[in-house]
Design a protein around this motif. Structure first.
Motif, PDB file in Angstrom:
ATOM      1  N   TYR A 103       0.840  -1.206   0.000  1.00  0.00           N
ATOM      2  CA  TYR A 103       0.000   0.000   0.000  1.00  0.00           C
ATOM      3  C   TYR A 103       0.872   1.252   0.000  1.00  0.00           C
ATOM      4  O   TYR A 103       1.844   1.347   0.742  1.00  0.00           O
ATOM      5  CB  TYR A 103      -0.895  -0.019   1.242  1.00  0.00           C
ATOM      6  CG  TYR A 103      -1.741   1.222   1.436  1.00  0.00           C
ATOM      7  CD1 TYR A 103      -2.453   1.776   0.384  1.00  0.00           C
ATOM      8  CD2 TYR A 103      -1.840   1.815   2.689  1.00  0.00           C
ATOM      9  CE1 TYR A 103      -3.231   2.910   0.574  1.00  0.00           C
ATOM     10  CE2 TYR A 103      -2.628   2.944   2.892  1.00  0.00           C
ATOM     11  CZ  TYR A 103      -3.311   3.487   1.827  1.00  0.00           C
ATOM     12  OH  TYR A 103      -4.086   4.604   2.014  1.00  0.00           O
TER      13      TYR A 103
ATOM     14  N   PRO B 208       0.748   4.886   1.038  1.00  0.00           N
ATOM     15  CA  PRO B 208      -0.022   5.914   1.746  1.00  0.00           C
ATOM     16  C   PRO B 208       0.276   7.316   1.247  1.00  0.00           C
ATOM     17  O   PRO B 208      -0.496   8.242   1.503  1.00  0.00           O
ATOM     18  CB  PRO B 208       0.429   5.762   3.204  1.00  0.00           C
ATOM     19  CG  PRO B 208       1.782   5.142   3.126  1.00  0.00           C
ATOM     20  CD  PRO B 208       1.808   4.296   1.884  1.00  0.00           C
ATOM     21  N   LEU B 209       1.397   7.490   0.536  1.00  0.00           N
ATOM     22  CA  LEU B 209       1.792   8.807   0.035  1.00  0.00           C
ATOM     23  C   LEU B 209       1.768   8.769  -1.486  1.00  0.00           C
ATOM     24  O   LEU B 209       2.564   8.070  -2.124  1.00  0.00           O
ATOM     25  CB  LEU B 209       3.204   9.140   0.534  1.00  0.00           C
ATOM     26  CG  LEU B 209       3.764  10.499   0.127  1.00  0.00           C
ATOM     27  CD1 LEU B 209       2.971  11.627   0.791  1.00  0.00           C
ATOM     28  CD2 LEU B 209       5.241  10.603   0.505  1.00  0.00           C
ATOM     29  N   LYS B 210       0.850   9.549  -2.075  1.00  0.00           N
ATOM     30  CA  LYS B 210       0.659   9.478  -3.527  1.00  0.00           C
ATOM     31  C   LYS B 210       1.913   9.924  -4.290  1.00  0.00           C
ATOM     32  O   LYS B 210       2.164   9.455  -5.390  1.00  0.00           O
ATOM     33  CB  LYS B 210      -0.520  10.362  -3.941  1.00  0.00           C
ATOM     34  CG  LYS B 210      -1.882   9.840  -3.495  1.00  0.00           C
ATOM     35  CD  LYS B 210      -2.377   8.755  -4.425  1.00  0.00           C
ATOM     36  CE  LYS B 210      -3.863   8.491  -4.267  1.00  0.00           C
ATOM     37  NZ  LYS B 210      -4.225   7.994  -2.943  1.00  0.00           N
ATOM     38  N   THR B 211       2.673  10.863  -3.716  1.00  0.00           N
ATOM     39  CA  THR B 211       3.831  11.381  -4.443  1.00  0.00           C
ATOM     40  C   THR B 211       5.118  10.629  -4.113  1.00  0.00           C
ATOM     41  O   THR B 211       6.198  11.064  -4.506  1.00  0.00           O
ATOM     42  CB  THR B 211       4.022  12.885  -4.146  1.00  0.00           C
ATOM     43  OG1 THR B 211       3.887  13.087  -2.737  1.00  0.00           O
ATOM     44  CG2 THR B 211       3.005  13.723  -4.897  1.00  0.00           C
TER      45      THR B 211
ATOM     46  N   PRO C 185      -2.277  14.234  -6.572  1.00  0.00           N
ATOM     47  CA  PRO C 185      -3.308  15.223  -6.235  1.00  0.00           C
ATOM     48  C   PRO C 185      -2.739  16.607  -5.911  1.00  0.00           C
ATOM     49  O   PRO C 185      -1.721  16.731  -5.224  1.00  0.00           O
ATOM     50  CB  PRO C 185      -3.958  14.616  -4.978  1.00  0.00           C
ATOM     51  CG  PRO C 185      -3.697  13.158  -5.073  1.00  0.00           C
ATOM     52  CD  PRO C 185      -2.355  13.034  -5.727  1.00  0.00           C
TER      53      PRO C 185
ATOM     54  N   GLN D 199      -1.863  22.087  15.031  1.00  0.00           N
ATOM     55  CA  GLN D 199      -2.371  20.749  15.353  1.00  0.00           C
ATOM     56  C   GLN D 199      -3.143  20.731  16.664  1.00  0.00           C
ATOM     57  O   GLN D 199      -2.849  21.496  17.585  1.00  0.00           O
ATOM     58  CB  GLN D 199      -1.215  19.742  15.435  1.00  0.00           C
ATOM     59  CG  GLN D 199      -0.372  19.647  14.184  1.00  0.00           C
ATOM     60  CD  GLN D 199      -1.181  19.306  12.947  1.00  0.00           C
ATOM     61  OE1 GLN D 199      -2.026  18.411  12.974  1.00  0.00           O
ATOM     62  NE2 GLN D 199      -0.936  20.027  11.865  1.00  0.00           N
TER      63      GLN D 199
ATOM     64  N   ILE E 228      -4.448  14.393  19.201  1.00  0.00           N
ATOM     65  CA  ILE E 228      -3.255  13.589  19.483  1.00  0.00           C
ATOM     66  C   ILE E 228      -2.006  14.174  18.829  1.00  0.00           C
ATOM     67  O   ILE E 228      -0.896  13.779  19.175  1.00  0.00           O
ATOM     68  CB  ILE E 228      -3.432  12.116  19.045  1.00  0.00           C
ATOM     69  CG1 ILE E 228      -3.657  12.008  17.534  1.00  0.00           C
ATOM     70  CG2 ILE E 228      -4.562  11.444  19.805  1.00  0.00           C
ATOM     71  CD1 ILE E 228      -3.605  10.567  17.036  1.00  0.00           C
ATOM     72  N   TYR E 229      -2.171  15.086  17.868  1.00  0.00           N
ATOM     73  CA  TYR E 229      -0.997  15.655  17.183  1.00  0.00           C
ATOM     74  C   TYR E 229      -0.513  16.971  17.807  1.00  0.00           C
ATOM     75  O   TYR E 229       0.473  17.540  17.360  1.00  0.00           O
ATOM     76  CB  TYR E 229      -1.299  15.846  15.694  1.00  0.00           C
ATOM     77  CG  TYR E 229      -1.605  14.530  15.028  1.00  0.00           C
ATOM     78  CD1 TYR E 229      -0.618  13.551  14.936  1.00  0.00           C
ATOM     79  CD2 TYR E 229      -2.881  14.244  14.554  1.00  0.00           C
ATOM     80  CE1 TYR E 229      -0.898  12.312  14.375  1.00  0.00           C
ATOM     81  CE2 TYR E 229      -3.164  13.005  13.992  1.00  0.00           C
ATOM     82  CZ  TYR E 229      -2.174  12.052  13.905  1.00  0.00           C
ATOM     83  OH  TYR E 229      -2.443  10.830  13.363  1.00  0.00           O
TER      84      TYR E 229
ATOM     85  N   ARG F 237       4.103  22.217  -0.060  1.00  0.00           N
ATOM     86  CA  ARG F 237       3.867  23.501   0.610  1.00  0.00           C
ATOM     87  C   ARG F 237       3.644  23.397   2.106  1.00  0.00           C
ATOM     88  O   ARG F 237       3.522  24.408   2.789  1.00  0.00           O
ATOM     89  CB  ARG F 237       2.705  24.253  -0.043  1.00  0.00           C
ATOM     90  CG  ARG F 237       1.479  23.405  -0.336  1.00  0.00           C
ATOM     91  CD  ARG F 237       0.306  24.250  -0.704  1.00  0.00           C
ATOM     92  NE  ARG F 237      -0.083  25.064   0.412  1.00  0.00           N
ATOM     93  CZ  ARG F 237      -0.762  24.614   1.466  1.00  0.00           C
ATOM     94  NH1 ARG F 237      -1.134  23.347   1.528  1.00  0.00           N
ATOM     95  NH2 ARG F 237      -1.054  25.420   2.448  1.00  0.00           N
ATOM     96  N   GLU F 238       3.590  22.169   2.636  1.00  0.00           N
ATOM     97  CA  GLU F 238       3.517  22.041   4.094  1.00  0.00           C
ATOM     98  C   GLU F 238       3.773  20.591   4.492  1.00  0.00           C
ATOM     99  O   GLU F 238       3.603  19.690   3.671  1.00  0.00           O
ATOM    100  CB  GLU F 238       2.161  22.498   4.633  1.00  0.00           C
ATOM    101  CG  GLU F 238       0.990  21.612   4.271  1.00  0.00           C
ATOM    102  CD  GLU F 238      -0.324  22.148   4.852  1.00  0.00           C
ATOM    103  OE1 GLU F 238      -0.292  22.969   5.779  1.00  0.00           O
ATOM    104  OE2 GLU F 238      -1.372  21.731   4.361  1.00  0.00           O
TER     105      GLU F 238
ATOM    106  N   SER G  20       0.430  14.768   6.029  1.00  0.00           N
ATOM    107  CA  SER G  20      -0.145  14.039   7.169  1.00  0.00           C
ATOM    108  C   SER G  20       0.759  12.892   7.609  1.00  0.00           C
ATOM    109  O   SER G  20       0.780  12.531   8.781  1.00  0.00           O
ATOM    110  CB  SER G  20      -1.544  13.522   6.820  1.00  0.00           C
ATOM    111  OG  SER G  20      -1.485  12.424   5.953  1.00  0.00           O
ATOM    112  N   LEU G  21       1.526  12.316   6.665  1.00  0.00           N
ATOM    113  CA  LEU G  21       2.449  11.242   7.051  1.00  0.00           C
ATOM    114  C   LEU G  21       3.560  11.796   7.932  1.00  0.00           C
ATOM    115  O   LEU G  21       3.950  11.178   8.933  1.00  0.00           O
ATOM    116  CB  LEU G  21       3.085  10.635   5.798  1.00  0.00           C
ATOM    117  CG  LEU G  21       2.480   9.381   5.222  1.00  0.00           C
ATOM    118  CD1 LEU G  21       3.275   8.940   4.012  1.00  0.00           C
ATOM    119  CD2 LEU G  21       2.469   8.260   6.245  1.00  0.00           C
TER     120      LEU G  21
ATOM    121  N   ALA H 100       2.142  12.579  11.364  1.00  0.00           N
ATOM    122  CA  ALA H 100       1.914  11.368  12.157  1.00  0.00           C
ATOM    123  C   ALA H 100       3.241  10.782  12.652  1.00  0.00           C
ATOM    124  O   ALA H 100       3.351  10.347  13.803  1.00  0.00           O
ATOM    125  CB  ALA H 100       1.144  10.336  11.332  1.00  0.00           C
TER     126      ALA H 100
END
Lengths: 294, 357
Positions: free
Chosen positions: B159, B161-164, B191, B217, B220-221, B271-272, B275-276, B279
């Motif tokens: 899998y 999880p990171l499209k790029t 995306p 954040q 939990i973050y 640009r920021e 989410s990975l 986390a």
């Protein structure tokens, strides 16, 4: 032009987490009700932060594919979408299950955003729970008739009282319809617990429908084991399964039911989207299609 | 130039056309045309047709961008123009190049643009590794929605999880997309990269630096705000280099406090913190709360070097490349098992003694 943006949780670990979102989006795309249909995720891409800039339409309907009003719908999504001047009062939902929509601008795009309440608290969600129950029994050539009870399972959490309210709301609605002899709400993390589900029913047959958006650890591992349907989730669970003299018909996450696309459309329509005959189209198309993603 | 295109030209001439070196005006029953420094005036409709036919690339190019690429979104137009290297070239010059196909790279994608005699573009999208393959040897797709399945798993079935991430599977092609379907396909594979790329070109990329992102954040973050600046350097070095992500990191520790780690050479910006990264930073924040201690572990020098090799091999994602019997590699499975058999105690832990200061 009008766009629909379905926002969902997604996962870094589980590739199936986003499957229902894509399935429902595809079904709505087929109706042609929106010029654009986009998916966005907290844990996948496009992120909530960047989805609005991928949209061309001026009118954007954002529908959260979440079960309850709470942390995600009230804090995370509005913050990450950069909704101008968002305030929880905008939703005017004192009972935690009545959010409809708020119309706002957004920080990084010049568009009108209609931010809708979550699918999980829409009244049409009760229909999906019932359809889910019918699907799981029909898959095994059984009909829901006399002697069937329904257990609606929620996550439940002391951190968010609204989490349980959505479950009670639908259990009450379905109970009032008289479709099942008994309807009971049970939870993973609070009383009454799903572990004891058979204690709450006199009916021999109990359909168990978890009010979750996607199948994952909770619906495929924890709940079947907690109910005693299986000792080890890896070996699967029987449908129906015999527990304490009852037959449990466990359905898996309600969010994978094809009719969920209808609730997404209802949310957008309630917020003013022109969906034409899409609701009727989806209801007709999903009446004989049990499970999205099958 | 075909008949519908000429009809469109006639109808648009009423309000005047001014597009990329082509100027058309209508004065009563007559038309005036300027094409670069050529000028034609007092044309009857039949004469206009003749001029338009002689300069067909200008007409079909105008028609393509105004009638086929039907978008008001500047980033989509800019991306499509970038794909055919449109800057500064006249339509006939561009068409000459497009006849052979113009190929651009976008992350791990190779996008090849071609043009037909009516100026209609066709786009072929595939993995850069498949650039020399015949389409017949690849799995072919025509529905942009199929791209979602191609991005879910890597070539090893894991899998993504990171499209790029630079792990896009190969072996497929969308050989004949039109512009809207191309844009949708790119949107599913990478995306939001097109709008962010355009914002950067316009000097309007809204970067959210580490401090901004961490302070935003909640839940939990929320704790990631506590992590040291030094650890943010390690995070950027670990997660945000070209070997891990095809985006070019533009976010820094803060606007006026740049990180030393290499941001990479990707075509489109990051640009920021994604989410990975957020986390993972949560895990590192809790790990960095532990205080350092000194341990005594008995190892030979070669065993110390072997542990370094194992860490390097895992970090570079090379575990699967080490041959079964290549015991000269420290990260070879037999070598690792031998080290474990020799140095781990009955609890399955490396026998280490804390040295009191």
């Amino acid at each position: 032009m009008q766009a629909l943006v379905i926002v969902a949780h997604g996962s870094h670990l589980n590739p199936d987490s986003s499957t229902p979102t894509y399935d429902h989006a595809d079904r709505i795309r087929e109706t042609g009700a929106f010029d654009e249909v986009k998916e966005a995720f907290w844990k996948e891409e496009p992120s909530f932060r960047e989805v609005l800039r991928t949209v061309e339409s001026d009118e954007v309907y954002v529908v959260p594919l979440f079960i309850s009003e709470g942390y995600f719908t009230e804090q995370v999504i509005p913050r990450e979408l950069r909704l101008d001047g968002w305030d929880i009062e905008e939703w005017d939902s004192e009972d935690g299950v009545s959010a409809t929509q708020a119309t706002l601008g957004a920080g990084d795009v010049e568009k009108t955003i209609h931010y809708c309440g979550p699918v999980g608290t829409h009244e049409a969600m009760s229909d999906v729970i019932v359809q889910r129950a019918e699907s799981v029994t029909a898959d095994h050539d059984a009909d829901i008739d006399d002697g069937f009870g329904l257990a609606v399972v929620g996550h439940g959490t002391e951190r968010n009282e609204n989490s349980a309210k959505a479950i009670y709301y639908h259990a009450d609605q379905i109970r009032d319809r008289g479709r099942f002899d008994e309807v009971q709400s049970v939870f993973m993390d609070e009383e009454p617990e799903v572990d004891d589900v058979t204690d709450f029913f006199e009916s021999r047959d109990i359909v168990v429908v978890p009010l979750f958006i996607a199948d994952g650890f909770h619906t495929q591992e924890d709940i079947p084991e907690d109910m005693g349907l299986t000792d080890d989730y890896r070996t699967g669970y029987p449908v129906p399964g015999e527990v304490d003299g009852h037959r449990l018909w466990y359905s898996g996450a309600v969010g994978t039911e094809a009719l969920m696309a209808d609730v997404v459309l209802e949310r957008a329509a309630d917020a003013g989207a022109d969906v034409g005959t899409a609701i009727e189209q989806v209801r007709e198309a999903t009446s004989d299609e049990p499970v999205a993603g099958d | 130039m075909n008949a519908p295109q000429f009809d469109a030209l006639l109808s648009a001439a009423e309000d005047g056309i001014e597009f990329e070196g082509l100027l058309v005006e209508q004065h009563g029953d007559e038309y005036a045309v300027h094409i670069l420094d050529e000028e034609y005036t007092e044309l009857a409709e039949s004469e206009l047709h003749e001029v338009a036919t002689d300069h067909s690339p200008y007409v079909t190019d105008w028609y393509y961008w105004t009638h086929v690429v039907d978008t008001t979104k500047a980033d989509r137009l800019a991306f499509l123009q970038w794909l055919e290297d449109a800057d500064g070239l006249s339509p006939p010059e561009r068409y000459t190049k497009l006849d052979d196909g113009v190929t651009c790279h976008w992350g791990e994608l190779a996008i090849t643009t071609t043009v037909d005699e009516d100026g209609i573009r066709q786009y072929d999208v595939r993995h850069v590794n498949d650039i020399d393959h015949d389409a017949a040897d690849l799995d072919t797709y025509d529905d942009p929605l199929s791209a979602r399945d191609l991005t879910t798993y890597d070539d090893d079935g894991r899998y993504r999880p990171l499209k790029t991430a630079p792990t896009l599977q190969s072996g497929w092609t969308f050989p004949a997309l039109d512009a809207p379907d191309l844009l949708q396909t790119i949107e599913y594979i990478y995306p939001a990269t097109v709008p962010n790329w355009q914002r950067e070109r316009e000097g309007e990329l809204d970067i959210s630096h580490w401090r901004d992102t961490a302070e935003r954040q909640t839940g939990i973050y929320e704790i990631i705000e506590e992590i040291d600046r030094e650890a943010v350097e390690w995070i950027a070095e670990a997660c945000c280099v070209d070997s891990q992500c095809t985006k070019r990191r533009e976010w820094q520790y803060a606007e006026d406090d740049h990180l030393a780690a290499d941001g990479g050479d990707g075509e489109y910006p990051c640009r920021e913190p994604c989410s990975l990264v957020v986390a993972a930073a949560r895990k590192w924040t809790t790990l960095e709360n532990e205080s350092e201690k000194t341990f005594q572990v008995d190892l030979t020098l070669s065993e110390l070097r072997q542990i370094e090799e194992i860490i390097d091999t895992v970090a570079e994602g090379r575990v699967d490349e080490i041959r079964e019997a290549d015991v000269y590699e420290g990260a070879n499975r037999y070598r690792a098992r031998y080290l474990r058999a020799k140095r781990f105690d009955e609890d399955g832990e490396l026998a280490a003694h804390e040295v009191e200061e």
